[in-house]
Scaffold this motif. Sequence first.
Motif, PDB file in Angstrom:
ATOM      1  N   GLN A   1       0.789  -1.222   0.000  1.00  0.00           N
ATOM      2  CA  GLN A   1       0.000   0.000   0.000  1.00  0.00           C
ATOM      3  C   GLN A   1       0.824   1.277   0.000  1.00  0.00           C
ATOM      4  O   GLN A   1       0.256   2.361  -0.081  1.00  0.00           O
TER       5      GLN A   1
ATOM      6  N   PRO B   1       1.182   6.861  -0.540  1.00  0.00           N
ATOM      7  CA  PRO B   1       0.314   5.697  -0.738  1.00  0.00           C
ATOM      8  C   PRO B   1       0.331   5.255  -2.202  1.00  0.00           C
ATOM      9  O   PRO B   1       0.480   6.070  -3.106  1.00  0.00           O
TER      10      PRO B   1
ATOM     11  N   ASN C   1      -1.834   4.092  -5.026  1.00  0.00           N
ATOM     12  CA  ASN C   1      -3.250   4.113  -5.387  1.00  0.00           C
ATOM     13  C   ASN C   1      -3.378   4.091  -6.905  1.00  0.00           C
ATOM     14  O   ASN C   1      -2.386   3.993  -7.615  1.00  0.00           O
TER      15      ASN C   1
ATOM     16  N   TYR D   1      -4.619  -3.283  -4.021  1.00  0.00           N
ATOM     17  CA  TYR D   1      -3.307  -2.960  -3.448  1.00  0.00           C
ATOM     18  C   TYR D   1      -2.254  -3.778  -4.179  1.00  0.00           C
ATOM     19  O   TYR D   1      -1.715  -4.734  -3.693  1.00  0.00           O
TER      20      TYR D   1
END
Length: 168
Positions: A55, A75, A77, A124
């Motif tokens: 993540q 992060p 994403n 993820y």
Amino acid sequence: TEASKPTISKNVEDMIGKGLHVEMGKADNSVGKKATLVGINKAYGYVLALDLSKQTLKIALADLHYQLIETSRMPINEDLLSPEGLELQDFMAAFFGRIERYMGQIKAICIGYPGVVGHNDSFYLSNVKAKEELLERIKGMLGASMANNATVLKPRVFNDMNLAILAE
């Protein structure tokens, strides 16, 4: 096979001559000639490390005594995995801007890459292709950022298992 004392002394002298090791003083032995204590020269260079986890993307610069000079994280994403990768470019550019004065002294680049991919449908890095593309983009950005480094450094990529073994 065991190395002789003269061979060891010559090798240590060579490493001191190259700046990798430094003399740290004399040992406090009570018999015979005092031994010279030798240690790693933390000013010899730096290591750039990236951790591409499930993540989070983490990046750090450390000296050879494991002291962190600079760290950052972001992060992982969908925006990060997009083909444009603008968020990643901005993140890497900001980090390299903060470590610019160290860039010519980076001796190694290591990238930790998860060896196990998610086993469910949550987002993820369960998409192996997207993760591999992200890794290639990171390596490309590192290459471009390190282009002015006197020594051409090839990033070393390790999976989680290898990193766990190294940590042990």
